[in-house]
Design a protein around this motif. Sequence first.
Motif, PDB file in Angstrom:
ATOM      1  N   ARG A   1       0.858  -1.182   0.000  1.00  0.00           N
ATOM      2  CA  ARG A   1       0.000   0.000   0.000  1.00  0.00           C
ATOM      3  C   ARG A   1       0.897   1.235   0.000  1.00  0.00           C
ATOM      4  O   ARG A   1       2.072   1.170   0.370  1.00  0.00           O
ATOM      5  N   LEU A   2       0.331   2.349  -0.417  1.00  0.00           N
ATOM      6  CA  LEU A   2       1.059   3.605  -0.386  1.00  0.00           C
ATOM      7  C   LEU A   2       1.524   3.898   1.034  1.00  0.00           C
ATOM      8  O   LEU A   2       0.754   3.740   1.988  1.00  0.00           O
ATOM      9  N   ASP A   3       2.772   4.264   1.183  1.00  0.00           N
ATOM     10  CA  ASP A   3       3.447   4.558   2.446  1.00  0.00           C
ATOM     11  C   ASP A   3       3.656   3.320   3.323  1.00  0.00           C
ATOM     12  O   ASP A   3       4.014   3.431   4.482  1.00  0.00           O
ATOM     13  N   GLY A   4       3.463   2.124   2.762  1.00  0.00           N
ATOM     14  CA  GLY A   4       3.748   0.900   3.500  1.00  0.00           C
ATOM     15  C   GLY A   4       5.251   0.729   3.684  1.00  0.00           C
ATOM     16  O   GLY A   4       6.063   1.267   2.931  1.00  0.00           O
ATOM     17  N   LEU A   5       5.628  -0.024   4.675  1.00  0.00           N
ATOM     18  CA  LEU A   5       7.032  -0.311   4.952  1.00  0.00           C
ATOM     19  C   LEU A   5       7.554  -1.328   3.946  1.00  0.00           C
ATOM     20  O   LEU A   5       6.849  -2.265   3.566  1.00  0.00           O
TER      21      LEU A   5
ATOM     22  N   THR B   1      15.980  -0.298   3.382  1.00  0.00           N
ATOM     23  CA  THR B   1      14.668  -0.227   4.019  1.00  0.00           C
ATOM     24  C   THR B   1      14.086   1.156   3.775  1.00  0.00           C
ATOM     25  O   THR B   1      14.810   2.150   3.797  1.00  0.00           O
ATOM     26  N   GLY B   2      12.769   1.189   3.543  1.00  0.00           N
ATOM     27  CA  GLY B   2      12.130   2.469   3.295  1.00  0.00           C
ATOM     28  C   GLY B   2      10.629   2.336   3.205  1.00  0.00           C
ATOM     29  O   GLY B   2      10.025   1.558   3.954  1.00  0.00           O
ATOM     30  N   ARG B   3      10.033   3.055   2.249  1.00  0.00           N
ATOM     31  CA  ARG B   3       8.582   3.138   2.109  1.00  0.00           C
ATOM     32  C   ARG B   3       8.145   2.876   0.678  1.00  0.00           C
ATOM     33  O   ARG B   3       8.900   3.086  -0.262  1.00  0.00           O
ATOM     34  N   VAL B   4       6.888   2.450   0.560  1.00  0.00           N
ATOM     35  CA  VAL B   4       6.245   2.337  -0.756  1.00  0.00           C
ATOM     36  C   VAL B   4       5.814   3.757  -1.109  1.00  0.00           C
ATOM     37  O   VAL B   4       5.007   4.356  -0.401  1.00  0.00           O
ATOM     38  N   THR B   5       6.371   4.321  -2.184  1.00  0.00           N
ATOM     39  CA  THR B   5       6.108   5.722  -2.526  1.00  0.00           C
ATOM     40  C   THR B   5       5.161   5.884  -3.702  1.00  0.00           C
ATOM     41  O   THR B   5       4.753   7.004  -4.015  1.00  0.00           O
ATOM     42  N   ALA B   6       4.792   4.793  -4.367  1.00  0.00           N
ATOM     43  CA  ALA B   6       3.740   4.806  -5.387  1.00  0.00           C
ATOM     44  C   ALA B   6       3.170   3.401  -5.440  1.00  0.00           C
ATOM     45  O   ALA B   6       3.903   2.414  -5.359  1.00  0.00           O
ATOM     46  N   TRP B   7       1.827   3.315  -5.549  1.00  0.00           N
ATOM     47  CA  TRP B   7       1.177   2.005  -5.551  1.00  0.00           C
ATOM     48  C   TRP B   7      -0.121   2.104  -6.343  1.00  0.00           C
ATOM     49  O   TRP B   7      -1.074   2.732  -5.897  1.00  0.00           O
TER      50      TRP B   7
ATOM     51  N   GLU C   1       6.416   1.356  -6.550  1.00  0.00           N
ATOM     52  CA  GLU C   1       7.629   2.155  -6.396  1.00  0.00           C
ATOM     53  C   GLU C   1       8.062   2.109  -4.940  1.00  0.00           C
ATOM     54  O   GLU C   1       7.247   2.291  -4.039  1.00  0.00           O
ATOM     55  N   TYR C   2       9.344   1.839  -4.749  1.00  0.00           N
ATOM     56  CA  TYR C   2       9.911   1.728  -3.417  1.00  0.00           C
ATOM     57  C   TYR C   2      11.052   2.734  -3.295  1.00  0.00           C
ATOM     58  O   TYR C   2      11.929   2.780  -4.148  1.00  0.00           O
TER      59      TYR C   2
ATOM     60  N   GLY D   1      19.234   2.495  -1.192  1.00  0.00           N
ATOM     61  CA  GLY D   1      19.097   2.130  -2.597  1.00  0.00           C
ATOM     62  C   GLY D   1      18.396   3.138  -3.471  1.00  0.00           C
ATOM     63  O   GLY D   1      18.267   2.943  -4.669  1.00  0.00           O
ATOM     64  N   GLY D   2      17.896   4.232  -2.913  1.00  0.00           N
ATOM     65  CA  GLY D   2      17.234   5.247  -3.716  1.00  0.00           C
ATOM     66  C   GLY D   2      15.793   4.878  -4.053  1.00  0.00           C
ATOM     67  O   GLY D   2      15.112   4.197  -3.291  1.00  0.00           O
TER      68      GLY D   2
END
Length: 165
Positions: free
Chosen positions: A55-59, A67-73, A80-81, A86-87
């Motif tokens: 989901r959007l903003d998921g871990l 490690t980061g966030r889902v930035t597009a879904w 998009e992660y 890793g960028g």
Amino acid sequence: MSGSIEQGISQTHGNTHILHFVVRIPVRAEDIWAAVATPEGLGGWCTAADVLEPRLDGLVALRDLGTGRVTAWDVDRVAEYTVEDGGRIRFHLERDGEGAAVLRFTHEFQGEGESESGWRTRFERLIENFAGSQDGPGHEPPEPPERGEPGEPGEPTEPLPGQLT
């Protein structure tokens, strides 16, 4: 079954590097989705996904990338992660006729990162995974049980209660 990986494009803007690939796979986009948007799918060709909240903003935690966030879904289209080391890694799926798809890939990162040849190797693995199965990585059809094996429909190995043998 075979696919193709177009020549990657690499750009540098100051300390930011951007890699673009276009990967054509003769499988429906909906069938490729699991390979870019699930831990099992990513683990089969890219890198292990220790955590992936779809989901959007998921871990998200991609073992070799960070490690980061889902930035597009956008289900069946865009995953998009954005990960700390890793960028930004973006998978954009498009239909290419009835039974094929195009995966447009972008990796934007700063400093040292994954090389063009490293991603090309990963995409070759992705295409190979689809060569054996129309449904993609991790979706191999189960093998039918041997004749007379327990669990085979219609052929119990022991008589049912009240059944004459």
